[in-house]
Design an enzyme around this catalytic site. Structure first.
Site, PDB file in Angstrom:
ATOM      1  CG  ASP A  81      -1.690   1.133   1.250  1.00 19.45           C
ATOM      2  OD1 ASP A  81      -2.199   1.551   0.223  1.00 19.45           O
ATOM      3  OD2 ASP A  81      -1.872   1.494   2.518  1.00 19.45           O
ATOM      4  CB  THR A 122      -1.371   6.689   2.011  1.00 17.39           C
ATOM      5  OG1 THR A 122      -1.784   6.747   0.321  1.00 17.39           O
ATOM      6  CG2 THR A 122      -1.452   7.554   2.833  1.00 17.39           C
ATOM      7  CD  GLU A 165      -6.149  23.150  -0.628  1.00 19.28           C
ATOM      8  OE1 GLU A 165      -7.139  23.029   0.159  1.00 19.28           O
ATOM      9  OE2 GLU A 165      -6.203  23.700  -1.800  1.00 19.28           O
ATOM     10  CE  LYS A 213      -3.098  25.164  -3.709  1.00 20.83           C
ATOM     11  NZ  LYS A 213      -3.253  25.374  -2.213  1.00 20.83           N
ATOM     12  CB  THR A 254      -1.933   3.682  -3.993  1.00 23.88           C
ATOM     13  OG1 THR A 254      -2.351   4.912  -3.219  1.00 23.88           O
ATOM     14  CG2 THR A 254      -1.339   4.205  -5.277  1.00 23.88           C
ATOM     15  CG  ASP A 294      -2.997   8.215  -2.900  1.00 28.67           C
ATOM     16  OD1 ASP A 294      -3.978   8.135  -2.460  1.00 28.67           O
ATOM     17  OD2 ASP A 294      -1.680   8.598  -2.392  1.00 28.67           O
ATOM     18  NE  ARG A 303      -8.076   8.482  -9.269  1.00 24.52           N
ATOM     19  CZ  ARG A 303      -7.887   9.367  -8.264  1.00 24.52           C
ATOM     20  NH1 ARG A 303      -7.988   9.257  -6.965  1.00 24.52           N
ATOM     21  NH2 ARG A 303      -7.580  10.838  -8.281  1.00 24.52           N
ATOM     22  CE  LYS A 314      -5.065  -0.691  -2.200  1.00 30.03           C
ATOM     23  NZ  LYS A 314      -4.656  -0.141  -0.811  1.00 30.03           N
ATOM     24  CG  ASP A 360      -1.609   1.740   6.812  1.00 27.87           C
ATOM     25  OD1 ASP A 360      -2.119   1.828   5.614  1.00 27.87           O
ATOM     26  OD2 ASP A 360      -1.613   2.963   7.449  1.00 27.87           O
TER      27      ASP A 360
END
Lengths: 350, 903
Positions: free
Chosen positions: B124, B126, B220, B285, B396, B398, B507, B513, B534
């Site tokens: 994984d 993150t 952010e 930004k 992941t 992400d 994604r 997974k 985790d």
């Protein structure tokens, strides 16, 4: 090869409680000897082993060569007796047989007389277990519980003493040795005791306790194939009678293979036999009782001397020499390979 | 796993042995003088027994006699070894995490040896690779780099609010830009402030106390926090006014006019604010790719280079730009936005168009770099795993860019890695079919050339491939089709994956997974897979993989609880696999093989003896020996070996991940090794039996003329057996602690003491006394001693010879390391030339335990490739001197090519 000790410094305290111990064992860091197969150690061990084996082997061969052994197959020589014994009904007919032979050289030192049997499967499982050690210890036991069957009791319930197939089939030939010296015949003195293991004779085999031997065996009967009861095995020597008879004890130690020999007598070293058996003509006079032709067996009588390395068995010496040679050769091969590889290496370094 | 196959083989051997003996028994017995000679008669019931029944009884009796060949005690020992061995994992101090006070947890001890067999690691991202903790690293304004001060574990130290400027003399316009940049960062976000205690508390501690920021994006938060450390604190959004505390501790107020919110297509966001002075600014930004084309002014080149550098380092970069709007422009923009927002149809499309119109002609201010901090040593761990021949897949949820950046950061992808993308975007352009075929063509051509290169022994730097796939594309591949071509896609996909050194799946849904893990697990090589994660979303994959590892992390204990092993940090995976896994595997494989070996040695003489005792099931050894052989004479040394053995030291294993390849793919339990051990066992058994046979061959073995019986024969064989088997283990032991010494010599002494005792007494409870004084009588005979010594030597020699020759001619990496380490330790001349060749390098890199050198991972990497290069060039010519060795060279090459693909 070097001892490597890498013990972690023991940090004292000040660690969280759940942190595992920092002991050498738990961290798998016990000090250890880490042997390596280095070229030096390998080669030296190979050459050492080789030299050692060669040395021992040569000693063994030399000493085995000094052993004199003489062997006669008397079941073939006494073919009439063999034929007679083939028929069970003739079991109580006596049969005598003489075998003449000549010793070309002296047999010096202690001379042992063995009888040898061929094709006699003493190591058959049914045979091996067919005995009662408790009975042979002189205890009064119920031999029905032992594995003696079918040689346990007679049909009328009389127990056999000793019971079992081993005892029943005890070797019962009598062999005498005569020395023919200038037409006079001298009987070679034969020692019938002291041939079995001391512990067997004195601990493992005991006669039942009683005031005399025949009463000790009262209520028992001889095994079916025996010609006389156990307490008459040696009428001359009280201490060699009954279960503690040497011939009986020796027979009861079953052999590992179907071809075997058992110690029968030792030559008594008296008179002209002080140095052993001199060269000359001899005669075995054999009372032939033990049938072997029924199972295609053979009987031998063997005269042999013995040295520190045992009897006349060249195997051990030859095996040592072969091993020693092989180890030395391997040592050379490894050296050769090593040198060759090193040459390559130097080539590469240029 | 292979144990069961071996067992089946042994079962077959057992049955065939029993069958052979039964058949031979009846052949042998067919002559009546053998079946029942006069001296050995059967009892009545035995005679009457049905022939078939008798044969069956005999068969079963032989089975009982030979049953020791199936090492039942092995299972007990293996279980004990696994159970006790797993404690070493929990005890390991290096795997203990000081911060959390957690050590590794072992939830099952069944899989210890699998840890040494891992081929695929699914991790994984993150929380596993990263700490799930964003960190503002630097910003770059007009080419000047600003780095916030000390950062400690994500906690900002209160006294570090100063600015560390690398170039601290910005000019006049520079100063203005700088102010703008910081304001832009302070304003252009959607962060909300959570008042920690109360508004009152906040006010009181405004200056020193950091507010707690909350945002949908951790980036952010990191940015705002970072800016805070550079002196500008975002206080709150109140009544549409954003309040900023600037460096001079003045509160500046900006009116928030518009937010052009973030979306993943534009990959940027903007705000339009009105300063207290009345100026209207548009701050934007976004990702560099979306900002740079819209910039008309600014030091683009300098910033771009900085951004690229940061991206390569795995930092998440954002560019900041601004535009000053006049009132007319603003009202125009506002109108457009208003219209778009109110549109009933195609609102998003229209909004996008409006954004496109508004966000242009920027003036570039600078760039920021945010780091999702990798866990410490994550990169080192991944690098080691890859060197160990393990393929690392990152799964992941992400988005692709972030994930890719992390992959770069943790060196999963390197600079020379060619990335293959299998993403939704690409599939939209081409059909899935075409994409897959293109990719496989690229990869396969590459791998084709690769094998040729490795054969020539020259390729050291090669292109490796990394694959990026996203969830949507994956589900397309996995989706079953009506025409049945999905299997084809799957195969193709697997083929591509197999040739990629690293795969990144982004994604991913949790179930996907697991799906991926399953796909690999069930592919035709049946590799051993490991999943590490985790969070709760990793549980499915942890459960699916062969070995599931949970990180005891921030996201609760769900993963740890569902895993086979739990470790505190990702970095511990390295030691777990490379050291513990390797050890466990080496130990258990030796244990299994040794058990089979010693039982072959044990029972094969028994089998041979049947040929000499009329196939009567007569045992060769005494009952006590039969019973105790596996229980006490030979069990403890091997158990200890299974717990303590370290063929190379743990440090070396950690330092040289490539050693893991030596045991990969079940190398030590292959059929070849198994057959070798079995034949060694048979050879030894033949030596024992026939050696003793010829020793006893109708001759006297004592010097007093007395004869030995069958039990002495058995005892001689058994003595040779116990000594040989124990000494064989002693020869295999590389790590002699006092416990090993104690156990090995102790069990030999125990055997002797037991035999003396067993034969020394008339045991009252036994109904047989066959062993009485047998052992002592044997010891009193000189030839028996000589015979025993000879037989032990002869049965051990071939194995030693094989070891020595293999070591010299075809040393494995492990053995080379062993030699090298010895070499380094002693500085004596060489044994294996290869070791000598390498030893100077070793000495420099490894033997001088200088921390500075070790931390310098780059130089180490260079060292490694250098070393490999040498290897490949040396091997062919070293081994090329005979044809026979040519074959083995090919074998080596083969494994070599296998390992090259994954580097």
């Amino acid at each position: 090869m070097k001892n490597k000790t890498n013990r972690l410094p023991q940090e004292a305290g000040a660690r969280p409680s759940r942190c595992p111990d920092n002991s050498a064992f738990k961290q798998q860091r016990l000090p250890a000897w880490k042997p390596q197969l280095t070229i030096a150690s390998v080669l030296s061990s190979f050459f050492l082993i080789g030299a050692f084996c060669l040395l021992v082997g040569i000693c063994l061969i030399l000493s085995a060569n000094s052993v004199r052994e003489f062997q006669i197959n008397y079941s073939d020589k006494c073919s009439e007796c063999s034929k007679l014994r083939e028929n069970t009904s003739n079991w109580n007919k006596e049969c005598h047989c003489s075998v003449n032979f000549t010793l070309k050289e002296d047999m010096l030192g202690d001379v042992f007389m063995y009888y040898g049997l061929q094709n006699f499967y003493q190591n058959h499982r049914r045979y091996v277990i067919s005995r009662s050690d408790a009975q042979l210890l002189g205890r009064s036991v119920n031999i029905e519980k032992s594995y003696c069957a079918p040689f346990t009791t007679y049909q009328n319930g009389t127990p056999m003493a000793p019971c079992g197939a081993i005892a029943n089939s005890m070797f019962n030939d009598t062999i005498d040795l005569f020395y023919n010296l200038n037409s006079s015949v001298v009987q070679v003195p034969l020692l019938k005791t002291g041939n079995s293991w001391w512990t067997d004779k004195n601990v493992k085999f005991r006669n039942p306790k009683s005031y005399n031997l025949s009463s000790a065996f009262a209520g028992t009967a001889r095994p079916p194939y025996w010609q006389k009861p156990v307490y008459l095995l040696d009428e001359e020597d009280e201490r060699n009678n009954g279960y503690v008879n040497d011939d009986f004890i020796i027979w009861m130690r079953v052999s590992a293979f179907a071809t075997f020999r058992n110690l029968y007598r030792r030559i008594g070293r008296v008179r002209q036999f002080v140095d052993g058996l001199p060269a000359g003509n001899y005669t075995f006079r054999i009372s032939y009782n033990f049938p072997v032709s029924k199972f295609k067996g053979r009987k031998h009588v063997i005269l042999s001397t013995v040295v520190w390395s045992g009897g006349s068995n060249p195997f051990l010496g030859i095996a040592y020499v072969v091993t020693g040679t092989a180890a030395t050769l391997m040592g050379f091969v490894i050296t050769a390979i090593h040198l060759k590889l090193r040459k390559k290496k130097t080539y590469f370094q240029k | 796993r292979s144990m069961n196959a071996f067992l089946i083989v042994y079962l077959c051997i057992l049955i065939s042995k029993a069958l052979i003996n039964t058949v031979l028994k009846y052949v042998w017995q067919s002559e009546p003088f053998r079946d029942e000679p006069w001296y050995n008669q059967k009892t009545e019931p035995e005679r009457k027994r049905n022939l078939f029944l008798q044969a069956l009884t005999d068969f079963l009796a032989f089975m009982v006699l030979f049953n020791y060949i199936i090492p039942v005690s092995m299972y007990v020992t293996v279980e004990m070894q696994k159970f006790l061995g797993s404690y070493f994992l929990t005890w390991d101090e290096e795997m203990f995490d000081e911060d959390t006070g957690e050590g590794p947890l072992v939830n099952t001890s069944d899989l210890n040896e699998e840890l040494g067999q891992i081929e695929y690691v699914f991790t994984d991202k993150t929380g596993t690779l990263t700490e799930n903790n964003m960190e503002f690293v630097e910003c770059c304004i007009e080419g000047h780099v600003y780095v916030p001060h000390v950062i400690c574990n994500g906690q900002i130290l209160h006294d570090c609010t100063g600015i560390d400027m690398i170039d601290s003399s910005p000019g006049g316009s520079g100063k203005e830009r700088e102010d703008l940049f910081f304001r832009a960062l302070c304003l252009c976000h959607t962060v909300q402030v959570k008042d920690d205690d109360s508004v009152d508390g906040l006010r009181k501690n405004q200056l020193s106390k950091p507010c707690i920021y909350i945002s949908s994006s951790p980036d952010e938060v990191a940015l705002v926090e970072g800016i805070q450390r550079l002196g500008y604190t975002y206080l709150r959004l109140k009544d549409n006014f954003m309040e900023i505390l600037n460096r001079e501790n003045n509160i500046e107020k900006f009116e928030l006019l518009e937010v052009l919110s973030f979306d993943s297509v534009r990959r940027r966001m903007s705000v339009i604010v009105k300063s207290s002075g009345g100026d209207i600014f548009l701050f934007c930004k976004g990702a560099d790719s979306s900002i740079f084309p819209r910039v008309k002014e600014g030091k683009i080149d300098q910033i771009r280079s900085r951004v690229e550098r940061n991206a390569v380092e795995g930092l998440r970069t954002l560019c900041v730009a601004y535009k000053k709007l006049t009132a007319e422009e603003y009202s125009c923009a506002q109108k457009l936005l208003q219209n778009a927002k109110l549109a009933l149809q195609d609102r998003e499309k229209k909004l996008a168009e409006v954004y496109e119109k508004i966000e242009r002609d920027f003036i570039l201010l600078g760039a920021t770099a945010v780091e999702d901090r990798l866990q410490e040593k994550a990169a080192d761990t991944i690098e080691s795993l890859q060197k160990a021949g393990i393929k690392v897949w990152v799964l992941t949820g992400d988005k692709m860019e972030t994930a890719a950046a992390t992959c770069y950061a943790c060196k999963l992808f390197r600079r020379n890695t060619q990335l293959l993308e299998l993403t939704t975007k690409k599939i939209e352009e081409q059909s899935l079919h075409d994409v897959l075929f293109d990719l496989s063509k690229t990869v396969l051509r590459h791998s084709g050339s690769l094998t040729r290169d490795t054969f020539s022994g020259l390729s050291t730097d090669m292109q490796d491939y990394g694959l990026i796939i996203d969830g949507a594309a994956l589900s397309l591949i996995m989706k079953p089709r009506q025409d049945g071509s999905s299997a084809n896609y799957r195969e193709l996909f697997l083929e591509i994956c197999r040739n990629c050194s690293a795969v990144l799946c982004c994604r991913m849904a949790p179930l996907q997974k697991a799906q991926i893990v399953k796909l690999i697990k069930l592919s035709k090589e049946h590799p051993i897979t490991l999943a590490i994660g985790d969070g709760a979303n990793d549980v499915s994959m942890i459960l699916e993989a062969h070995v599931g590892i949970g990180i005891i992390g921030k996201e609760g204990r769900q993963a740890a609880r569902n895993s086979d092993y739990a470790i505190p940090k990702f970095k511990h995976l390295k030691k777990m696999l490379l050291v513990h896994g390797h050890f466990y595997y080496v130990r258990i494989s030796e244990l299994v093989q040794y058990f089979f070996y010693k039982n072959v040695c044990f029972i094969f003489p028994q089998f041979l003896y049947q040929f000499f005792c009329g196939f009567s099931q007569q045992t060769l050894y005494d009952t006590a020996y039969l019973t105790l052989y596996n229980i006490s004479f030979t069990s403890l040394p091997i158990l200890l070996y299974g717990l303590m053995e370290q063929h190379v030291s743990a440090d070396t294993l950690k330092r040289e991940p490539s050693l893991y390849r030596d045991v990969a793919k079940n190398a030590l339990l292959r059929w070849r090794a198994f057959i070798y051990w079995t034949f060694l066992g048979v050879f030894d058994a033949v030596v024992f039996f026939f050696g003793a046979y010829f020793l006893f061959d109708n001759t006297v073995v004592t010097s007093n003329g007395q004869m030995f019986g069958n039990w002495t024969f058995g005892t001689v064989v058994f003595t040779v057996l116990v000594f040989t088997v124990t000494l064989k283990l002693a020869l295999d032991t590389h790590y002699w602690t006092w416990i090993n010494h104690f156990m090995i010599w102790g069990s030999l002494v125990f055997y002797i003491v037991f035999s003396l005792l067993w034969g020394g007494i008339i045991w009252p409870f036994l109904n047989y006394q066959r062993m009485y004084y047998v052992f002592m009588q044997m010891l009193s005979s000189g030839p028996a001693w000589l015979g025993i010594i000879l037989l032990i030597t002869v049965s051990l020699l071939p194995d030693v010879l094989k070891k020595v020759l293999c070591r010299q001619l075809w040393p494995t990496a492990t053995e080379r390391i062993q030699n090298a380490s010895r070499h380094c330790r002693e500085h004596i001349s060489e044994f294996t030339p290869l070791a000598c060749l390498k030893s100077p390098r070793y000495r420099s890199s490894d033997c001088s335990h200088s921390p500075a050198r070790r931390s310098n991972s780059h130089s180490k990497k260079m060292m490694f490739t250098h070393w490999r290069g040498i290897d490949y060039s040396v091997l062919p010519s070293v081994f090329g001197y005979s044809n026979k060795q040519g074959r083995s060279r090919a074998g080596y090459r083969y494994s070599g090519s296998g390992l090259e693909t994954s580097v």
